[in-house]
Write a protein that holds these residues in place. Sequence first.
Motif, PDB file in Angstrom:
ATOM      1  N   SER A  85       0.702  -1.543   0.033  1.00 18.45           N
ATOM      2  CA  SER A  85      -0.084   0.304  -0.094  1.00 18.45           C
ATOM      3  C   SER A  85       0.935   1.363   0.432  1.00 18.45           C
ATOM      4  O   SER A  85       0.195   2.249  -0.495  1.00 18.45           O
ATOM      5  CB  SER A  85      -0.953  -0.216   1.349  1.00 18.45           C
ATOM      6  N   ALA A 145       0.437  15.978   0.470  1.00 16.67           N
ATOM      7  CA  ALA A 145      -0.165  14.374   1.453  1.00 16.67           C
ATOM      8  C   ALA A 145      -0.986  13.754   0.587  1.00 16.67           C
ATOM      9  O   ALA A 145      -2.198  14.619   0.199  1.00 16.67           O
ATOM     10  CB  ALA A 145       0.411  13.753   2.459  1.00 16.67           C
ATOM     11  N   GLY A 146      -1.098  12.472   0.662  1.00 15.67           N
ATOM     12  CA  GLY A 146      -2.723  11.910   0.827  1.00 15.67           C
ATOM     13  C   GLY A 146      -3.381  11.954   0.698  1.00 15.67           C
ATOM     14  O   GLY A 146      -4.660  12.057   0.185  1.00 15.67           O
ATOM     15  N   ALA A 147      -3.824  11.787   1.960  1.00 11.77           N
ATOM     16  CA  ALA A 147      -4.743  12.461   3.127  1.00 11.77           C
ATOM     17  C   ALA A 147      -4.864  14.159   2.769  1.00 11.77           C
ATOM     18  O   ALA A 147      -6.111  13.452   2.780  1.00 11.77           O
ATOM     19  CB  ALA A 147      -4.278  12.240   4.497  1.00 11.77           C
ATOM     20  N   GLU A 150      -7.439  13.433   0.191  1.00 10.62           N
ATOM     21  CA  GLU A 150      -8.714  13.084  -0.305  1.00 10.62           C
ATOM     22  C   GLU A 150      -9.012  14.446   0.244  1.00 10.62           C
ATOM     23  O   GLU A 150     -10.428  14.601  -0.079  1.00 10.62           O
ATOM     24  CB  GLU A 150      -8.200  12.008   0.819  1.00 10.62           C
ATOM     25  N   HIS A 179      -8.414   2.182   3.105  1.00  8.05           N
ATOM     26  CA  HIS A 179      -7.840   2.570   4.316  1.00  8.05           C
ATOM     27  C   HIS A 179      -8.355   3.494   4.869  1.00  8.05           C
ATOM     28  O   HIS A 179      -9.348   3.871   4.360  1.00  8.05           O
ATOM     29  CB  HIS A 179      -6.386   3.716   3.467  1.00  8.05           C
ATOM     30  N   THR A 181      -7.810   6.394   5.897  1.00  5.59           N
ATOM     31  CA  THR A 181      -7.764   7.797   5.842  1.00  5.59           C
ATOM     32  C   THR A 181      -9.295   8.637   4.934  1.00  5.59           C
ATOM     33  O   THR A 181      -9.526   9.664   4.806  1.00  5.59           O
ATOM     34  CB  THR A 181      -6.792   8.418   5.527  1.00  5.59           C
ATOM     35  N   ASN A 182      -9.863   6.804   4.397  1.00  7.33           N
ATOM     36  CA  ASN A 182     -10.814   7.256   3.432  1.00  7.33           C
ATOM     37  C   ASN A 182     -11.879   7.817   4.657  1.00  7.33           C
ATOM     38  O   ASN A 182     -12.676   9.011   4.316  1.00  7.33           O
ATOM     39  CB  ASN A 182     -11.149   6.661   2.146  1.00  7.33           C
ATOM     40  N   THR A 223     -11.005   3.182  -3.864  1.00  2.00           N
ATOM     41  CA  THR A 223      -8.940   2.631  -4.078  1.00  2.00           C
ATOM     42  C   THR A 223      -8.698   2.019  -5.617  1.00  2.00           C
ATOM     43  O   THR A 223      -9.902   0.513  -5.852  1.00  2.00           O
ATOM     44  CB  THR A 223      -8.720   2.129  -3.498  1.00  2.00           C
ATOM     45  N   THR A 227      -7.329  -2.365  -1.600  1.00  2.00           N
ATOM     46  CA  THR A 227      -5.812  -2.483  -1.320  1.00  2.00           C
ATOM     47  C   THR A 227      -5.881  -3.552  -0.650  1.00  2.00           C
ATOM     48  O   THR A 227      -4.964  -4.370   0.183  1.00  2.00           O
ATOM     49  CB  THR A 227      -6.089  -2.279  -0.017  1.00  2.00           C
ATOM     50  N   ASP A 252      -9.370   7.258  -4.575  1.00  2.00           N
ATOM     51  CA  ASP A 252      -7.989   6.848  -4.202  1.00  2.00           C
ATOM     52  C   ASP A 252      -6.993   5.915  -4.628  1.00  2.00           C
ATOM     53  O   ASP A 252      -6.395   5.181  -5.195  1.00  2.00           O
ATOM     54  CB  ASP A 252      -8.068   5.803  -2.645  1.00  2.00           C
ATOM     55  N   ALA A 254      -3.833   5.931  -4.610  1.00  2.00           N
ATOM     56  CA  ALA A 254      -2.134   5.413  -4.058  1.00  2.00           C
ATOM     57  C   ALA A 254      -1.672   4.361  -4.768  1.00  2.00           C
ATOM     58  O   ALA A 254      -0.154   4.417  -4.363  1.00  2.00           O
ATOM     59  CB  ALA A 254      -2.187   4.984  -2.229  1.00  2.00           C
ATOM     60  N   HIS A 274      -6.947  11.084  -6.047  1.00  2.00           N
ATOM     61  CA  HIS A 274      -5.670  11.969  -5.465  1.00  2.00           C
ATOM     62  C   HIS A 274      -4.356  10.993  -5.813  1.00  2.00           C
ATOM     63  O   HIS A 274      -4.447  10.160  -6.304  1.00  2.00           O
ATOM     64  CB  HIS A 274      -4.960  11.968  -3.908  1.00  2.00           C
ATOM     65  N   ASN A 276      -0.365  10.230  -5.447  1.00  2.00           N
ATOM     66  CA  ASN A 276       0.995  10.063  -4.170  1.00  2.00           C
ATOM     67  C   ASN A 276       1.969  10.268  -4.444  1.00  2.00           C
ATOM     68  O   ASN A 276       2.477   9.441  -5.419  1.00  2.00           O
ATOM     69  CB  ASN A 276       0.846   9.305  -3.297  1.00  2.00           C
ATOM     70  N   HIS A 278       4.600  10.813  -4.021  1.00  2.00           N
ATOM     71  CA  HIS A 278       5.811   9.205  -3.073  1.00  2.00           C
ATOM     72  C   HIS A 278       5.891   8.568  -2.778  1.00  2.00           C
ATOM     73  O   HIS A 278       6.595   7.400  -3.478  1.00  2.00           O
ATOM     74  CB  HIS A 278       5.434  10.329  -1.531  1.00  2.00           C
ATOM     75  N   LYS A 279       4.636   8.057  -4.275  1.00  2.00           N
ATOM     76  CA  LYS A 279       4.184   6.930  -3.942  1.00  2.00           C
ATOM     77  C   LYS A 279       4.498   5.939  -5.393  1.00  2.00           C
ATOM     78  O   LYS A 279       5.096   5.658  -6.093  1.00  2.00           O
ATOM     79  CB  LYS A 279       3.000   6.337  -3.283  1.00  2.00           C
TER      80      LYS A 279
HETATM   81  C1  LIG Z   1      -0.536   5.881   1.753  1.00  2.00           C
HETATM   82  C2  LIG Z   1      -2.202   5.751   1.234  1.00  2.00           C
HETATM   83  C3  LIG Z   1      -3.035   7.165   1.696  1.00  2.00           C
HETATM   84  C4  LIG Z   1      -2.502   8.647   2.222  1.00  2.00           C
HETATM   85  O1  LIG Z   1      -0.969   8.777   1.438  1.00  2.00           O
HETATM   86  P1  LIG Z   1      -0.434   9.887   2.839  1.00  2.00           P
HETATM   87  O2  LIG Z   1       0.550  10.354   1.767  1.00  2.00           O
HETATM   88  O3  LIG Z   1       0.085   8.752   3.172  1.00  2.00           O
HETATM   89  O4  LIG Z   1      -1.315  10.558   3.431  1.00  2.00           O
HETATM   90  C5  LIG Z   1      -4.540   6.900   1.391  1.00  2.00           C
HETATM   91  N1  LIG Z   1      -4.760   5.720   0.905  1.00  2.00           N
HETATM   92  C6  LIG Z   1      -4.014   4.655   0.729  1.00  2.00           C
HETATM   93  C7  LIG Z   1      -4.470   3.086  -0.059  1.00  2.00           C
HETATM   94  C8  LIG Z   1      -2.232   4.496   1.015  1.00  2.00           C
HETATM   95  O5  LIG Z   1      -1.972   3.531   0.128  1.00  2.00           O
END
Ligand SMILES: *Cc1c(COP(=O)(O)O)cnc(C)c1O
Length: 505
Positions: A85, A145-147, A150, A179, A181-182, A223, A227, A252, A254, A274, A276, A278-279
């Motif tokens: 993830s 960031a990802g969250a 969102e 995740h 954060t959703n 997502t 996930t 999502d 990510a 969103h 990421n 960084h991912k």
């Molecule tokens: C990493 C992730 C997030 C949140 O992203 P951040 O950059 O860590 O805030 C949200 N949803 C999924 C599925 C993720 O893997």
Amino acid sequence: MSQSRDTFTGNRGLEIYEPLLFEIGSTENCGVDLPDPEPVTSRLGSHARDTLDLPALSEPETMRHYVKLSQKNYAIDMSVYPLGSCTMKHNPRLNEKMARLPGFGDIHPLQPVSTVQGALELIDTLVHWLITMTGMSAVAMSPKAGAHGELCGMMAIKAALDAKGEADRRVVLVPESAHGTNPATAALLGFSVEAIATRDDGTLHADVVRDRMGPDVAAIMLTNPNTCGLFERDVIEIAEALHAGGAYFYCDGANFNAIVGKARPGDLGVDAMHINLHKTFSTPHGGGGPGAGPVVLSEALAPFAPVPFVVKDGDGFKVVEDTNGEAAESFGRMTAFHGQMGMFVRALSYMLSHGSDGMRQASEDAVLNANYVRACLEDLMTVSFPGTCMHEVLFDDRFLKDTGVTTLDFAKAMIDEGYHPMTMYFPLVVHGAMLVEPTESESKASLDLFIATMRDLVMAAERGDTERFEGAPHFAPLRRLDETAAARKPKLRWTRPEPIPEAAE
Ligand SMILES: *Cc1c(COP(=O)(O)O)cnc(C)c1O
């Protein structure tokens, strides 16, 4: 402190335990030579202090302290990092060189716009490629960031509903595998979160969404790939059901790393997603950051994007800061400035150096690596859902049944073998989840060693070699930490321990 006591120093070989600065420094020493102060008559009276109690070290001690701390951070540059993830992405050194160019690295957000035209052009170019790759209409660059992305996407959805006079749509549908954060994002904005069930194969059936649609549904947060590491095959039908019922589709993104160059969210009916950076587009993100979470938006949501944003202005660029004129429908501002410049530079550098064919191949390699791991382990470990996976493979703890070894023990034993554990106990839809995501750039040799290690651990568990698991990690400077206490009762302040009385002879 559970520091190893097997050696005189408490270290193990070159695996060095590093105490806090306060524990090693003494108030008597000083790393710099200062002239003796002139005698002064204090006017502080009883408020005067004898000492500031600041620890000090010699110059080499100081240097060693910080270099040792810098080496504590396990990173993709040190070994395989199979954290599902999280997409622990390869970060080519070229990106670092680009991010350090003074025109990108040494600028300030309050500089006059005329002096940062190159940086604005970089943002504009990145915007272009993010929109092109996703097939969407606009992108909000400021989320950090990802969250945060969102939150941005859901705020745009909320603004769009308000504008249509449909503020009474209060329900956000979230599958149970989501995740955390959703649901947190939806709840933060005052929506009520409703869990929706997935089918036995780990994906969401369009009928479930169709049946639930009504005038109270605002959006879904889904997502994709999900996930469990699976592509949501009904995604287009799900989008159609949502739109027919007047709701929006938040995706999502990510896991975008699995589909870059293969599928465009815009073609799948997504309204907001969103990314990421960084991912998916490099940048090291172990150790907590920094990240960047731009949000791509459909035509319906684009007018509600937050300020500030960059627009062309004659031959150059300007920044739209105010929510009037061009940004009249914007939901406002999420952050003080523009977003994470360093991440923008790395992402664009990654995109331009790979090209479209290179990025497509990175996605293919990510999926290939995960399926290689799956195929080499599925005879010994229980794969949760049958068939091929996307960029990550989900195992559960059925293979550990009756061994006395738990997912946590297994993960901790991986640390002794020099691997950062995979993601544990997430997603929640299977028991004792182990979510493995190999980086796309791993060689076959390093994957083979990882696989052989996992096989060796499974066989040890099966033959009852519980010592290898109980209390693992055995070889790390610190053993099992009380993670719950650390999260619930964080110690944010160091207090000097009571001096240990000297033992009588
Ligand atoms: C990493 C992730 C997030 C949140 O992203 P951040 O950059 O860590 O805030 C949200 N949803 C999924 C599925 C993720 O893997």
